[in-house]
Design a protein around this motif. Structure first.
Motif, PDB file in Angstrom:
ATOM      1  N   GLU A 260       0.847  -1.188   0.000  1.00 12.23           N
ATOM      2  CA  GLU A 260       0.000   0.000   0.000  1.00 12.23           C
ATOM      3  C   GLU A 260       0.886   1.242   0.000  1.00 12.23           C
ATOM      4  O   GLU A 260       2.091   1.174   0.258  1.00 12.23           O
ATOM      5  N   TYR A 261       0.293   2.419  -0.310  1.00 15.81           N
ATOM      6  CA  TYR A 261       1.054   3.661  -0.213  1.00 15.81           C
ATOM      7  C   TYR A 261       1.678   3.754   1.177  1.00 15.81           C
ATOM      8  O   TYR A 261       1.016   3.517   2.186  1.00 15.81           O
ATOM      9  N   ARG A 262       2.947   4.111   1.229  1.00 19.18           N
ATOM     10  CA  ARG A 262       3.700   4.065   2.491  1.00 19.18           C
ATOM     11  C   ARG A 262       3.019   4.851   3.601  1.00 19.18           C
ATOM     12  O   ARG A 262       2.857   4.357   4.727  1.00 19.18           O
ATOM     13  N   ARG A 263       2.649   6.110   3.305  1.00 22.62           N
ATOM     14  CA  ARG A 263       2.111   6.956   4.366  1.00 22.62           C
ATOM     15  C   ARG A 263       0.770   6.430   4.869  1.00 22.62           C
ATOM     16  O   ARG A 263       0.503   6.446   6.077  1.00 22.62           O
ATOM     17  N   GLU A 264      -0.086   5.954   3.933  1.00 19.12           N
ATOM     18  CA  GLU A 264      -1.374   5.425   4.345  1.00 19.12           C
ATOM     19  C   GLU A 264      -1.197   4.181   5.214  1.00 19.12           C
ATOM     20  O   GLU A 264      -1.899   3.991   6.206  1.00 19.12           O
TER      21      GLU A 264
END
Length: 279
Positions: free
Chosen positions: A54-58
Motif C-alpha cells: 500500500e502507499y507508504r504513508r497510508e
C-alpha cells in the motif's frame, strides 16, 4: 510508557504528521515500505503486520491509528525516531528528524530530546509552538510576500523555523542570533529588489545590518519605532561573538527573546504594508 510520561492520546492530525516523518521524503530520512515495518519492530512493537505494498504513508498511518489509544506504543515510536541507532548510515539526519517531530508534537504539550544520545519525551507549553503569536504584534506577512527570489524566501523561512526550534528547546541566545540573521537576510534582499541604488557602492554581501535598518527606515519601508527596536535586536544578534556578550555582562533569557520576537514580526509586517503596488 515511563511512569511519569507526559504523552496522551494524540490528535488525528498529529498522527498524520507522525506517519509523514516515519516515511520520510527527499528532505527527511527515507524509509521504504518494508523498512517502515522494521522500524516499528525496532521501536518495540509486537505483531507488526507485513507491509502489503500500500502507499507508504497510508500504511504507516493505519498502523499508528490502530494503536492510537495506547500512548505506550506511540511513545516507543517517538523515542525510536530520536534514537541515534536508527541512523547509523546517515547520522546527520537525526537533528532534522527531531526538529520535524517537535514542530508538530509541541502542540500536544511535549517535545523530543536526546541528551547524550538517550531519547526522552519532556513536557512543554503548547504556546511555544508560535512564540510571539499571542503578543501585541502578530505576524501577518510571509517570506514570499516580501521576496521574489523563491530560493531565498525558502531559506529565510527555514531560518525562522529554526528560531522556533531554538525557542521551544530553551536555546534563547541561539534563537536571538537566528532572528538577527533572518532580519539581515530579509532587509538586504528587500533593498536589493526594491531599489538596489540605495546600497550605493556597497556590495549586498558586505552591507551592515545597522546600515540596512537605517536605509529601510529612510525609504519609508519600516516605521521609526520599528527602526529603534531593530537596533536593540541587532546588538543582541552580535552575541554571536562571545566577547560581545561578555562585554555586555548580560545573558539573554526567555524574556529577552519574547521582546525580540515582536520586533521581527513588526519589521515583516511593515515591509509587507510598504510593498510597492504592481503596475
Amino acid at each position: 510508557m515511563t511512569p511519569h510520561s507526559p504523552l496522551g492520546i494524540l490528535d488525528a492530525n498529529i498522527l498524520e504528521e507522525l506517519a509523514r516523518v516515519i516515511c520520510g521524503d527527499e528532505h527527511l530520512y527515507y524509509r521504504k515500505g518494508y523498512e517502515i515495518a522494521r522500524f516499528l519492530e525496532h521501536a518495540g512493537w509486537q505483531r507488526v503486520p507485513e507491509y502489503d505494498g500500500e502507499y507508504r504513508r497510508e500504511w504507516a498511518l493505519a498502523r499508528l491509528t490502530e494503536r492510537r489509544e495506547d500512548p505506550t506504543e506511540l511513545e516507543r515510536v517517538l523515542l525510536r525516531l530520536a534514537d541515534p541507532r536508527e541512523y547509523l548510515d546517515e547520522p546527520e539526519q537525526l537533528p532534522a528528524v527531531i526538529s520535524a517531530v517537535n514542530a508538530f508534537l509541541i502542540h500536544e504539550g511535549v517535545r523530543l530530546e536526546n541528551p547524550g544520545g538517550r531519547p526522552r519525551l519532556v513536557a512543554c507549553a503548547p504556546s511555544l509552538a508560535h512564540p510571539g503569536s499571542q503578543g501585541p504584534v502578530e505576524l501577518r506577512a510571509t517570506m514570499t510576500d516580501l521576496i521574489t527570489d523563491q530560493n531565498m524566501a525558502g531559506l529565510l523561512q527555514h531560518r525562522l523555523d529554526e528560531a522556533h526550534t531554538c525557542y521551544a528547546n530553551g536555546a534563547h541566545v541561539a534563537a536571538i542570533i537566528m532572528l538577527g540573521s533572518l532580519l539581515e537576510g530579509v532587509l538586504v534582499h528587500v533593498v536589493h529588489e526594491r531599489d538596489a541604488s540605495l546600497l550605493g557602492r556597497t556590495s549586498p554581501d558586505r552591507v551592515s545590518l545597522d546600515s540596512l535598518i537605517k536605509t529601510c527606515h529612510n525609504a519609508g519601508w519600516i516605521g521609526a519605532d520599528v527602526e529603534r527596536f531593530c537596533h536593540e535586536l541587532r546588538k543582541y544578534r552580535n552575541f554571536v561573538h562571545p566577547r560581545a556578550e561578555i562585554r555586555e555582562a548580560h545573558a539573554p533569557d526567555r524574556d529577552t527573546l519574547d521582546m525580540c520576537w515582536p520586533v521581527v514580526n513588526a519589521v515583516l509586517n511593515d515591509l509587507a504594508d510598504s510593498q510597492p503596488k504592481a503596475a
